[in-house]
Write a protein that holds these residues in place. Structure first.
Motif, mmCIF file in Angstrom:
data_model
loop_
_atom_site.group_PDB
_atom_site.id
_atom_site.type_symbol
_atom_site.label_atom_id
_atom_site.label_comp_id
_atom_site.label_asym_id
_atom_site.label_seq_id
_atom_site.Cartn_x
_atom_site.Cartn_y
_atom_site.Cartn_z
ATOM 1 N N VAL A 1 0.800 -1.523 -0.147
ATOM 2 C CA VAL A 1 -0.031 -0.023 -0.557
ATOM 3 C C VAL A 1 0.893 1.413 0.254
ATOM 4 C CG1 VAL A 1 -2.006 -0.936 1.003
ATOM 5 C CG2 VAL A 1 0.306 -0.115 2.136
ATOM 6 N N GLY A 2 2.580 0.919 -0.211
ATOM 7 C CA GLY A 2 2.948 2.070 -0.243
ATOM 8 C C GLY A 2 2.895 2.365 1.648
ATOM 9 N N PRO A 3 4.728 3.324 1.619
ATOM 10 C CA PRO A 3 5.341 3.622 2.516
ATOM 11 C C PRO A 3 3.929 5.162 3.270
ATOM 12 C CG PRO A 3 6.769 4.666 0.987
ATOM 13 C CD PRO A 3 5.299 3.933 0.661
ATOM 14 N N ASP A 4 3.793 5.735 2.811
ATOM 15 C CA ASP A 4 3.114 7.088 3.320
ATOM 16 C C ASP A 4 1.635 6.647 3.789
ATOM 17 O OD1 ASP A 4 4.615 8.425 2.675
ATOM 18 O OD2 ASP A 4 3.834 9.245 0.838
ATOM 19 N N TRP B 1 -9.013 -9.414 5.219
ATOM 20 C CA TRP B 1 -7.926 -9.849 5.653
ATOM 21 C C TRP B 1 -7.211 -10.895 4.807
ATOM 22 C CZ3 TRP B 1 -5.383 -6.585 8.490
ATOM 23 C CH2 TRP B 1 -4.080 -6.774 9.121
ATOM 24 N N GLU B 2 -7.906 -11.684 4.812
ATOM 25 C CA GLU B 2 -7.217 -12.784 4.102
ATOM 26 C C GLU B 2 -5.963 -12.326 2.864
ATOM 27 O OE1 GLU B 2 -11.807 -12.556 2.123
ATOM 28 O OE2 GLU B 2 -10.340 -12.687 3.652
ATOM 29 N N GLN B 3 -6.614 -11.463 2.005
ATOM 30 C CA GLN B 3 -5.952 -11.075 0.787
ATOM 31 C C GLN B 3 -4.652 -10.531 1.127
ATOM 32 O OE1 GLN B 3 -8.400 -9.083 -2.156
ATOM 33 N NE2 GLN B 3 -9.993 -10.143 -1.678
ATOM 34 N N ILE B 4 -4.707 -10.160 2.638
ATOM 35 C CA ILE B 4 -3.935 -9.403 3.323
ATOM 36 C C ILE B 4 -2.990 -10.098 4.261
ATOM 37 C CG2 ILE B 4 -2.486 -7.372 4.786
ATOM 38 C CD1 ILE B 4 -4.312 -6.395 3.573
ATOM 39 N N VAL B 5 -3.268 -11.463 4.133
ATOM 40 C CA VAL B 5 -2.198 -12.894 4.627
ATOM 41 C C VAL B 5 -1.682 -13.397 3.687
ATOM 42 C CG1 VAL B 5 -2.363 -15.116 5.262
ATOM 43 C CG2 VAL B 5 -3.980 -13.348 6.696
ATOM 44 N N ALA B 6 -2.447 -13.291 2.129
ATOM 45 C CA ALA B 6 -2.283 -14.343 0.854
ATOM 46 C C ALA B 6 -0.669 -13.614 0.544
ATOM 47 C CB ALA B 6 -3.276 -13.800 -0.548
ATOM 48 N N PHE B 7 -0.660 -12.030 0.654
ATOM 49 C CA PHE B 7 -0.148 -11.409 -0.570
ATOM 50 C C PHE B 7 1.200 -11.329 0.798
ATOM 51 C CE2 PHE B 7 2.756 -6.975 -0.238
ATOM 52 C CZ PHE B 7 3.055 -7.867 -1.738
ATOM 53 N N SER B 8 0.981 -11.845 2.214
ATOM 54 C CA SER B 8 2.521 -11.750 3.233
ATOM 55 C C SER B 8 2.922 -12.975 2.672
ATOM 56 C CB SER B 8 1.697 -11.513 4.706
ATOM 57 O OG SER B 8 1.119 -12.927 4.939
ATOM 58 N N GLU B 9 1.923 -14.369 1.903
ATOM 59 C CA GLU B 9 2.868 -15.142 2.236
ATOM 60 C C GLU B 9 3.479 -15.595 0.163
ATOM 61 O OE1 GLU B 9 2.987 -17.525 4.471
ATOM 62 O OE2 GLU B 9 2.350 -15.952 5.595
ATOM 63 N N ALA B 10 3.030 -14.373 -0.209
ATOM 64 C CA ALA B 10 3.126 -15.158 -1.705
ATOM 65 C C ALA B 10 5.161 -14.077 -1.793
ATOM 66 C CB ALA B 10 2.289 -13.691 -2.316
ATOM 67 N N PRO B 11 5.204 -15.414 -3.218
ATOM 68 C CA PRO B 11 6.671 -15.028 -3.628
ATOM 69 C C PRO B 11 6.744 -12.831 -3.635
ATOM 70 C CG PRO B 11 5.938 -16.870 -4.198
ATOM 71 C CD PRO B 11 4.919 -16.719 -4.139
ATOM 72 N N ARG B 12 7.722 -12.482 -3.215
ATOM 73 C CA ARG B 12 8.011 -11.409 -3.492
ATOM 74 C C ARG B 12 9.127 -10.945 -3.785
ATOM 75 N NH1 ARG B 12 7.162 -8.794 1.029
ATOM 76 N NH2 ARG B 12 5.976 -10.720 2.656
ATOM 77 N N GLN C 1 -5.716 -1.648 -4.514
ATOM 78 C CA GLN C 1 -5.237 -0.927 -3.397
ATOM 79 C C GLN C 1 -6.128 -0.408 -2.008
ATOM 80 O OE1 GLN C 1 -2.102 0.920 -3.017
ATOM 81 N NE2 GLN C 1 -1.465 -1.114 -4.066
ATOM 82 N N ALA C 2 -7.154 -0.174 -3.313
ATOM 83 C CA ALA C 2 -8.753 0.316 -2.085
ATOM 84 C C ALA C 2 -9.067 -1.054 -1.240
ATOM 85 C CB ALA C 2 -10.029 0.753 -2.654
ATOM 86 N N VAL C 3 -9.041 -2.314 -1.345
ATOM 87 C CA VAL C 3 -9.450 -2.670 -0.645
ATOM 88 C C VAL C 3 -8.221 -3.333 0.755
ATOM 89 C CG1 VAL C 3 -9.507 -6.191 -0.335
ATOM 90 C CG2 VAL C 3 -10.581 -4.322 -2.395
ATOM 91 N N ALA C 4 -7.426 -3.539 -0.123
ATOM 92 C CA ALA C 4 -6.272 -4.173 0.790
ATOM 93 C C ALA C 4 -6.511 -2.793 2.280
ATOM 94 C CB ALA C 4 -5.122 -3.359 0.661
ATOM 95 N N ARG C 5 -6.228 -1.113 1.360
ATOM 96 C CA ARG C 5 -6.435 -0.343 3.050
ATOM 97 C C ARG C 5 -7.647 -0.206 3.763
ATOM 98 N NH1 ARG C 5 -3.409 5.231 -0.207
ATOM 99 N NH2 ARG C 5 -1.536 4.242 -1.234
ATOM 100 N N LYS C 6 -8.379 -0.324 2.642
ATOM 101 C CA LYS C 6 -9.399 -0.976 3.608
ATOM 102 C C LYS C 6 -10.167 -1.761 5.469
ATOM 103 C CE LYS C 6 -15.154 -1.360 3.864
ATOM 104 N NZ LYS C 6 -14.907 -1.742 4.735
ATOM 105 N N ALA C 7 -9.579 -3.009 4.535
ATOM 106 C CA ALA C 7 -8.592 -4.285 5.299
ATOM 107 C C ALA C 7 -7.502 -3.583 6.554
ATOM 108 C CB ALA C 7 -8.301 -5.256 4.806
ATOM 109 N N MET C 8 -6.781 -2.896 6.291
ATOM 110 C CA MET C 8 -6.012 -2.475 7.125
ATOM 111 C C MET C 8 -6.660 -1.548 8.333
ATOM 112 S SD MET C 8 -2.440 -2.016 5.160
ATOM 113 C CE MET C 8 -2.111 -1.360 5.834
ATOM 114 N N MET C 9 -7.593 -0.324 7.421
ATOM 115 C CA MET C 9 -8.208 0.471 8.873
ATOM 116 C C MET C 9 -9.280 -0.378 9.230
ATOM 117 S SD MET C 9 -5.872 2.552 8.124
ATOM 118 C CE MET C 9 -6.281 3.842 9.334
#
Length: 398
Positions: free
Chosen positions: A68-71, A340-351, A364-372
């Motif tokens: 989601v970017g550093p800011d 939140w499962e999308q955040i988890v999936a990204f955390s586990e994905a090859p990067r 982006q919108a989905v990820a940011r909303k899940a974080m907040m």
């Protein structure tokens, strides 16, 4: 300005004291520590957020920045620190009958290094000040635990290190380690709400071929930090953890270099019997100083209930780990928010490459909303009180 003041001068009698194997409160009565750990708040750990590969603070921060970017990540961390632990949490912990909380923190909170969205404006003193204030209001004690030391003291994800306990081989890291403790001690030297300073958490993981060589340096590192603290603070107890997950006390040869020492052990799993901790009891008896179980937990209610009785029968206080995380095995549980499962999936994905990051990144919108939404979910009023867990400890859930 934070880091340059302390409360009004206190007298030695205002602080918790060591008397043989007991802790003595200012009113002369014995203190048997009972409470919990504020883990994941000032030292994020992946498993408490349902992350597996992304399991340390540095890895989590990098993953969020890639997603989601550093800011936005910096905004998230501020909201996280503002809401994960608040006065309501401390009041609830007090209501269970607990008398102590242990606060794990990262050394970077007291430097100008990049950590949880901040650099030169690090807020370590402000955050600890809040907990001191809340604990004072509740009539509870606070243990400050440097969970992540300069260079790394463990060599695994729990110290947010680079995979090796460089603290024991770097004079630069050792100096910073001592300087930070001296700064903290100078600031809190007159604060009796703080029970003591736990120098380093779980030093020296058991993975290293030179483990014995590293173990031999542990007591020297302790003595350096104790000397730094005593230059400015002669009031507080100093807690020393054993090597190999706070379980091996054989490296300690000298218990007489300071008159306000106590020891802290950890235990996860095994049998909930006296025999399982007889080696800890034997060491405690040999030095005739207090022993405290700083971390224990992640087990069935029946196990925890049985082990609490064993510890209390053998004069070993405890703080269960952790107070709060996603799902159970804690005082209160956080319900994962939508997506939140999308955040988890990204955390586990090859990067490992930029293409892999691009390919794995969620909307982006989905990820940011899940974080907040997580920020809302972690607030005490939105958590689930784990009643059976609390009652298994002999405490009460309201």
């Amino acid at each position: 300005m934070y880091g340059q003041k302390s409360s009004a001068k206190a007298k030695e009698k205002d602080f918790i004291a060591v008397k043989g194997q007991d802790l003595i409160k200012p009113d002369g009565t014995k203190l048997l520590i009972k409470g919990t750990n504020l883990g994941n708040w000032l030292n994020p750990e992946g498993y408490m957020l349902k992350f597996s590969k992304t399991n340390s603070g540095r890895f989590i921060n990098d993953m969020f920045c890639e997603m989601v970017g550093p800011d936005f990540t910096a905004e998230f961390w501020k909201a996280f620190k503002d809401n994960y632990i608040t006065r309501k949490d401390i009041q609830f912990i007090k209501s269970t009958g607990s008398n102590t909380v242990r606060l794990p923190f990262h050394y970077k909170l007291f430097t100008n290094e990049d950590y949880m969205g901040l650099t030169s404006a690090q807020d370590g003193f402000a955050r600890v000040d809040s907990v001191v204030k809340w604990c004072k209001e509740a009539g509870m004690f606070l243990i400050l635990d440097m969970h992540d030391a300069p260079g790394g003291q463990t060599g695994d994800n729990i110290d947010d290190s680079y995979g090796y306990p460089w603290l024991f081989e770097s004079a630069t890291s050792q100096k910073l380690f001592c300087d930070i403790w001296r700064k903290i001690a100078a600031y809190y030297k007159n604060e009796p709400t703080i029970l003591g300073y736990e120098l380093i958490n779980e030093p020296i993981a058991p993975y290293f071929k030179n483990m014995s060589e590293l173990n031999a340096k542990l007591e020297t590192i302790h003595k350096m930090a104790v000397a730094a603290i005593r230059k400015v603070d002669k009031n507080h107890i100093i807690l020393l953890g054993g090597a190999q997950w706070n379980g091996n006390f054989k490296p300690f040869k000298d218990s007489k270099y300071d008159n306000k020492l106590m020891y802290t052990c950890h235990r996860y799993g095994g049998q909930p019997t006296k025999a399982a901790i007889q080696n800890l009891i034997n060491f405690r008896d040999s030095v005739n100083l207090p022993m405290y179980m700083g971390e224990i937990g992640h087990n069935k209610d029946e196990w925890m209930s049985a082990f609490c009785k064993v510890m209390e029968e053998n004069n070993i206080g405890w703080t269960f780990w952790p107070y709060k995380k996603m799902d159970g095995s804690s005082f209160v549980g956080i319900t994962p928010p939508e997506n939140w499962e999308q955040i988890v999936a990204f955390s586990e994905a090859p990067r490992a490459s930029y293409k892999e990051i691009r390919d794995a990144r969620p909307d982006q919108a989905v990820a940011r909303k899940a974080m907040m939404d997580f920020i809302e979910a972690c607030k005490f009023q939105n958590c689930v009180v784990q009643q059976s867990y609390i009652e298994a400890l002999g405490l009460k859930a309201k």
